[in-house]
Motif scaffolding. Structure first.
Motif, PDB file in Angstrom:
ATOM      1  N   VAL A  27       0.858  -1.181   0.000  1.00 13.97           N
ATOM      2  CA  VAL A  27       0.000   0.000   0.000  1.00 13.97           C
ATOM      3  C   VAL A  27       0.902   1.242   0.000  1.00 13.97           C
ATOM      4  CG1 VAL A  27      -1.762   1.292   1.247  1.00 13.97           C
ATOM      5  CG2 VAL A  27      -1.811  -1.221   1.243  1.00 13.97           C
ATOM      6  N   ASP A  31      -1.651   6.331  -2.227  1.00 16.12           N
ATOM      7  CA  ASP A  31      -2.970   5.698  -2.192  1.00 16.12           C
ATOM      8  C   ASP A  31      -3.677   5.995  -0.874  1.00 16.12           C
ATOM      9  OD1 ASP A  31      -2.721   4.513  -4.749  1.00 16.12           O
ATOM     10  OD2 ASP A  31      -1.560   2.862  -3.882  1.00 16.12           O
ATOM     11  N   MET A  32      -2.926   5.930   0.216  1.00 13.70           N
ATOM     12  CA  MET A  32      -3.506   6.247   1.525  1.00 13.70           C
ATOM     13  C   MET A  32      -3.977   7.692   1.555  1.00 13.70           C
ATOM     14  SD  MET A  32      -0.861   4.294   4.101  1.00 13.70           S
ATOM     15  CE  MET A  32      -1.674   4.947   5.556  1.00 13.70           C
ATOM     16  N   ASN A  34      -4.852   9.563  -0.986  1.00 10.43           N
ATOM     17  CA  ASN A  34      -5.998   9.742  -1.869  1.00 10.43           C
ATOM     18  C   ASN A  34      -7.281   9.172  -1.283  1.00 10.43           C
ATOM     19  OD1 ASN A  34      -4.509  11.105  -3.786  1.00 10.43           O
ATOM     20  ND2 ASN A  34      -4.096   9.288  -5.007  1.00 10.43           N
ATOM     21  N   LEU A  35      -7.174   8.102  -0.529  1.00  8.28           N
ATOM     22  CA  LEU A  35      -8.367   7.457   0.021  1.00  8.28           C
ATOM     23  C   LEU A  35      -8.725   7.925   1.435  1.00  8.28           C
ATOM     24  CD1 LEU A  35      -7.741   3.823  -1.221  1.00  8.28           C
ATOM     25  CD2 LEU A  35      -9.441   5.445  -2.081  1.00  8.28           C
ATOM     26  N   ALA A  36      -7.710   8.160   2.253  1.00 10.26           N
ATOM     27  CA  ALA A  36      -7.972   8.429   3.667  1.00 10.26           C
ATOM     28  C   ALA A  36      -7.543   9.820   4.128  1.00 10.26           C
ATOM     29  CB  ALA A  36      -7.270   7.376   4.528  1.00 10.26           C
ATOM     30  N   CYS A  39      -1.187   9.509   5.549  1.00 11.29           N
ATOM     31  CA  CYS A  39      -0.311   8.409   5.167  1.00 11.29           C
ATOM     32  C   CYS A  39       0.670   8.138   6.304  1.00 11.29           C
ATOM     33  CB  CYS A  39       0.432   8.735   3.868  1.00 11.29           C
ATOM     34  SG  CYS A  39       1.659  10.054   4.031  1.00 11.29           S
ATOM     35  N   GLN A  87      -2.732   8.580 -10.066  1.00 15.18           N
ATOM     36  CA  GLN A  87      -2.531   8.788  -8.628  1.00 15.18           C
ATOM     37  C   GLN A  87      -2.159  10.234  -8.333  1.00 15.18           C
ATOM     38  OE1 GLN A  87       0.445   5.677  -8.304  1.00 15.18           O
ATOM     39  NE2 GLN A  87      -0.817   4.574  -6.805  1.00 15.18           N
ATOM     40  N   ALA A  90      -5.248  12.451  -8.762  1.00 16.53           N
ATOM     41  CA  ALA A  90      -6.162  12.277  -7.627  1.00 16.53           C
ATOM     42  C   ALA A  90      -5.621  12.984  -6.393  1.00 16.53           C
ATOM     43  CB  ALA A  90      -6.377  10.790  -7.342  1.00 16.53           C
ATOM     44  N   ASN A  94      -7.498  15.715  -4.046  1.00 16.31           N
ATOM     45  CA  ASN A  94      -7.823  15.311  -2.668  1.00 16.31           C
ATOM     46  C   ASN A  94      -6.793  15.751  -1.633  1.00 16.31           C
ATOM     47  OD1 ASN A  94     -10.152  13.798  -3.468  1.00 16.31           O
ATOM     48  ND2 ASN A  94      -8.738  12.283  -4.296  1.00 16.31           N
TER      49      ASN A  94
END
Length: 98
Positions: A27, A31-32, A34-36, A39, A87, A90, A94
């Motif tokens: 992971v 990605d963290m 962008n999603l949460a 990081c 990525q 995004a 975000n």
């Protein structure tokens, strides 16, 4: 629940989160983010901030090693991949403000 027990439970949850993130080297931080919205680096910064608030001198490298389980440069070399254009795009949309 008393404060001591709450603190112990929070510490246990933090240790479990850190352990989980150390195991999930697949992971990526982007990605963290962008999603949460946070990081591993954010987590290490929050850890260092908590130390500073308690009068403990801690540099960024030390707090990152606590979270990553190894020096950050070593983790990046072993596990970090180049972010894709998707990525990166995004992330720009975000990007958290912390």
């Amino acid at each position: 629940m008393d404060d001591k027990t709450r603190t112990e439970l929070e510490a246990a949850a933090f240790r479990r989160l850190v352990s989980h993130l150390r195991e999930r080297t697949d992971v990526q931080n982007i990605d963290m983010m962008n999603l949460a919205g946070f990081c591993r680096n954010c987590l290490s910064n929050w850890y260092r901030d908590a130390a500073t608030e308690r009068g403990i001198d801690m540099d960024k490298d030390t707090s990152r090693e606590i979270v990553y389980g190894m020096p950050y440069a070593q983790w990046k070399e072993k596990y970090q991949t180049e972010a894709t254009n998707a990525q990166k795009a995004a992330f720009e949309v975000n990007k958290p403000e912390h």
